[in-house]
Write an enzyme that holds these catalytic residues in place. Structure first.
Site, mmCIF file in Angstrom:
data_model
loop_
_atom_site.group_PDB
_atom_site.id
_atom_site.type_symbol
_atom_site.label_atom_id
_atom_site.label_comp_id
_atom_site.label_asym_id
_atom_site.label_seq_id
_atom_site.Cartn_x
_atom_site.Cartn_y
_atom_site.Cartn_z
ATOM 1 N N PRO A 4 2.884 5.064 10.400
ATOM 2 C CA PRO A 4 2.967 5.286 8.952
ATOM 3 C C PRO A 4 2.355 4.126 8.175
ATOM 4 O O PRO A 4 2.437 2.984 8.583
ATOM 5 C CB PRO A 4 4.465 5.394 8.687
ATOM 6 C CG PRO A 4 5.135 4.774 9.858
ATOM 7 C CD PRO A 4 4.194 4.891 11.015
ATOM 8 N N LYS A 49 5.343 -2.534 5.389
ATOM 9 C CA LYS A 49 5.837 -1.347 6.087
ATOM 10 C C LYS A 49 7.247 -1.549 6.618
ATOM 11 O O LYS A 49 7.754 -0.719 7.360
ATOM 12 C CB LYS A 49 4.891 -1.009 7.243
ATOM 13 C CG LYS A 49 3.477 -0.701 6.795
ATOM 14 C CD LYS A 49 2.629 -0.365 7.997
ATOM 15 C CE LYS A 49 1.154 -0.427 7.652
ATOM 16 N NZ LYS A 49 0.322 -0.202 8.842
#
Ligand SMILES: [Zn+2]
Length: 292
Positions: free
Chosen positions: A2, A61
């Site tokens: 991601p 992240k």
């Protein structure tokens, strides 16, 4: 893997559905999911139980939930860090709904809202872990990620300090953009897109960047991320909070990334791809001239 906008979507989901709730019970269904907690699954569960989860936070992240102190006030001293890895998902599901095949951790809450938090991870590269926080940090920043720089969407990101750091390094711009100690959250795709917009070659030495060029680059990075967030953010209003490593952003037309041999949208020159640190760099050889 991601990228930052997908992680931000998860953070917003946690903020909406999980923050402020008190943990009633934690069930670890696979020990590997808490392997970063050396004292083991039972200790992990014990330490979380009874705590109220604070505001969901993100740095690059990295995603975490501080634990509100059990007594008194003050900054959180412990936080749960979520590693999404390649395939990790955080789901808020109705209690009693069938377990996912790869359910690893279940968190039940001590309130009347009939939902629970589930960590689901097919490949178990991800996991949850409990950490001490940086002393006095109001956000409860876990000490293990204290070295990670803020990301450019963070209001506290310091543009001037970033420029100074770039000027002081003997490195090239794309390496710098992926260096988490300088700036976090900029993945390969967003770097290529922002460099194309700024007309900067990825091998440009950072020491040669002027202040206006750095400002322009940061502006484009923020635009690319904001656009991705707008597209990828469609699901965070629903109960189903997840990250699957994809976002709607990849469906839209990118300008550089993945466009080898296709015409540059500015000048028509075919986009080139070059191997770069086990990945690829896409660029327009006309708009983004290599450094001499
Ligand atoms: Zn071009």
């Amino acid at each position: 893997m991601p990228e930052l906008p997908e992680v931000e979507v998860v953070r917003r989901g946690l903020e909406r559905w999980v923050s402020g709730r008190v943990v009633a019970a934690v069930e670890v269904l696979h020990p590997r999911a808490v392997r970063r907690h050396p004292a083991g699954p039972a200790d992990f569960a014990d330490r979380l139980t009874g705590h109220q989860l604070g505001a969901a936070r993100r740095r690059g992240k990295y995603l975490w939930l501080p634990l509100e102190p059990l007594t008194g006030t003050g900054a959180p001293t412990q936080a749960v860090l979520a590693h999404l890895g390649m395939s990790g998902q955080l789901l808020v599901q109705p209690q009693g709904s069938p377990d996912e095949k790869h359910l690893r951790v279940r968190v039940r809450f001590a309130d009347a809202t009939a939902t629970e938090l589930r960590f689901v991870d097919q490949r178990t590269f991800g996991g949850l872990s409990l950490h001490d926080t940086v002393e006095g940090d109001p956000d409860g920043l876990p000490d293990v990620i204290a070295h990670i720089a803020r990301d450019p969407l963070d209001p506290a990101f310091d543009d001037a300090a970033f420029h100074t750091a770039l000027r002081g390094r003997r490195t090239t711009i794309k390496r710098a953009l992926l260096d988490q100690s300088l700036i976090s959250g900029v993945g390969n795709i967003y770097a290529d897109e922002a460099l194309w917009r700024t007309r900067l070659h990825y091998e440009r030495p950072t020491a040669s960047l002027t202040r206006p060029r750095t400002t322009e680059l940061l502006t484009h990075i923020r635009e690319v991320m904001a656009e991705a967030l707008a597209v990828g953010g469609t699901s965070f209003d629903s109960l189903y909070v997840n990250v699957n490593g994809e976002s709607g952003y990849f469906d839209r037309s990118l300008d550089a990334y993945g466009r080898e041999d296709e015409p540059c949208r500015r000048c028509g020159t075919p986009i080139r791809r070059r191997p770069w640190m086990n990945r690829s760099s896409y660029f327009c050889p006309h708009c983004q001239r290599p450094p001499r």
